[in-house]
Design an enzyme around this catalytic site. Sequence first.
Site, short mmCIF file in Angstrom:
data_model
loop_
_atom_site.label_atom_id
_atom_site.label_comp_id
_atom_site.label_asym_id
_atom_site.label_seq_id
_atom_site.Cartn_x
_atom_site.Cartn_y
_atom_site.Cartn_z
N SER A 142 70.89 52.70 2.13
CA SER A 142 69.82 52.01 2.87
C SER A 142 69.32 50.87 2.01
O SER A 142 69.34 50.97 0.77
CB SER A 142 68.67 52.98 3.15
OG SER A 142 67.54 52.25 3.61
N TYR A 156 62.69 59.07 -0.03
CA TYR A 156 63.90 58.68 0.71
C TYR A 156 64.59 57.51 0.02
O TYR A 156 65.81 57.51 -0.19
CB TYR A 156 63.50 58.31 2.14
CG TYR A 156 64.56 57.63 2.97
CD1 TYR A 156 65.52 58.37 3.66
CD2 TYR A 156 64.61 56.24 3.09
CE1 TYR A 156 66.49 57.75 4.44
CE2 TYR A 156 65.57 55.61 3.87
CZ TYR A 156 66.51 56.36 4.53
OH TYR A 156 67.47 55.75 5.29
P1 NAP Z 1 69.65 59.56 13.22
O1 NAP Z 1 69.72 58.81 14.51
O2 NAP Z 1 68.39 60.29 12.88
O3 NAP Z 1 70.89 60.55 13.16
C1 NAP Z 1 71.03 61.42 12.08
C2 NAP Z 1 72.30 62.21 12.25
O4 NAP Z 1 72.48 63.00 11.07
C3 NAP Z 1 72.25 63.16 13.44
O5 NAP Z 1 73.55 63.18 14.00
C4 NAP Z 1 71.94 64.51 12.79
O6 NAP Z 1 72.49 65.62 13.51
C5 NAP Z 1 72.66 64.35 11.47
N1 NAP Z 1 72.19 65.21 10.37
C6 NAP Z 1 71.00 65.18 9.74
N2 NAP Z 1 70.97 66.11 8.77
C7 NAP Z 1 72.17 66.75 8.81
C8 NAP Z 1 72.74 67.82 8.09
N3 NAP Z 1 72.06 68.46 7.12
N4 NAP Z 1 74.00 68.21 8.40
C9 NAP Z 1 74.69 67.59 9.37
N5 NAP Z 1 74.20 66.58 10.10
C10 NAP Z 1 72.94 66.16 9.82
O7 NAP Z 1 69.90 58.61 11.97
P2 NAP Z 1 70.57 57.14 11.81
O8 NAP Z 1 69.46 56.16 11.88
O9 NAP Z 1 71.78 57.00 12.66
O10 NAP Z 1 70.95 57.25 10.28
C11 NAP Z 1 72.26 57.48 9.81
C12 NAP Z 1 72.29 57.10 8.34
O11 NAP Z 1 71.87 55.74 8.20
C13 NAP Z 1 71.32 57.92 7.48
O12 NAP Z 1 71.91 58.20 6.23
C14 NAP Z 1 70.14 56.98 7.29
O13 NAP Z 1 69.42 57.24 6.10
C15 NAP Z 1 70.85 55.65 7.23
N6 NAP Z 1 69.99 54.50 7.53
C16 NAP Z 1 69.46 54.29 8.78
C17 NAP Z 1 68.66 53.18 8.99
C18 NAP Z 1 68.05 52.88 10.35
O14 NAP Z 1 67.28 51.89 10.44
N7 NAP Z 1 68.32 53.65 11.39
C19 NAP Z 1 68.38 52.31 7.95
C20 NAP Z 1 68.92 52.56 6.70
C21 NAP Z 1 69.74 53.65 6.50
P3 NAP Z 1 71.66 66.44 14.65
O15 NAP Z 1 71.35 65.44 15.74
O16 NAP Z 1 72.60 67.49 15.10
O17 NAP Z 1 70.43 66.94 13.97
#
Ligand code: NAP
Length: 247
Positions: A142, A156
């Site tokens: 991130s 985080y």
């Molecule tokens: P999200 O929409 O909250 O989705 C998170 C996903 O991770 C879901 O599929 C969830 O599964 C799964 N998950 C969480 N904990 C888990 C575990 N212990 N074991 C297996 N699966 C797990 O998040 P996102 O925004 O797409 O983020 C994806 C990545 O991008 C993350 O690493 C986040 O830190 C990074 N990121 C996101 C942003 C942003 O602006 N969105 C910015 C910077 C970085 P369930 O649905 O089954 O719980």
Amino acid sequence: MKTMIITGASRGIGAATALLAAANGFSVVVNYRNNKAAAEKIVEDIIANGGKAIAVQADIAQEREVIKLFRETDTVFGNLHSLINNAGILEKQMRFEDMDISRFQRIFTANITAQFLCAREAIKRMSLKHGGSGGTIVNVSSIAAKTGAPNEYIDYAASKGAIDSFTIGLSKELADEGIRVNAVRPAFIHTDIHTDGGEPNRIERLKESIPLKRGGLAGEVAEAILWLASEKSSYSTGTFIDVTGGR
Ligand code: NAP
């Protein structure tokens, strides 16, 4: 066909990456923790478009479940070529002195230890040293690793800083074993993670400070991930693509 494991692919960036990877010819393992219906829907969409995918439930914060995830991948598809270390969690925005130890443990286990465990299992299968045929690891970090996320979630941000160091070290350790290791550093992507942070409209609040004046789409991050996972990035390892609208 080459196989790709994407952790946390039931929604958000992971789901978009699963759809794009399948369209680019990968057999895709859609890992999820809780949301079975959402993961199965991604798999159905991939199969309806002529691709190959399975959904595998595993809480990757638990070592035995990581091992189960990789064993199931071996049994159904084999030929592991890519790991996308995507799953990650965020907790409610607060000042650092208000955070307790159980929160630190949850964040570091889900955002660091889980990625380490998945990478370890992938290396055992992909490294030339272990009889594999090489591959790629893409870590989803991130931009918080660089900003530190003050007043929101320093824990985080620090966990993502660890992922950046991990990416650099692992890329050098594995460079002559056929495995390239890179990372993407997104920010302001429209997914459900901001609700977990306690501010579903965070992007709306901040969008005027983003040079491109909008939040990003999960599919825009998926494009960068796929490039790093594919042979198109064959001379890149230990590198980072920031997907942040310019901020
Ligand atoms: P999200 O929409 O909250 O989705 C998170 C996903 O991770 C879901 O599929 C969830 O599964 C799964 N998950 C969480 N904990 C888990 C575990 N212990 N074991 C297996 N699966 C797990 O998040 P996102 O925004 O797409 O983020 C994806 C990545 O991008 C993350 O690493 C986040 O830190 C990074 N990121 C996101 C942003 C942003 O602006 N969105 C910015 C910077 C970085 P369930 O649905 O089954 O719980």
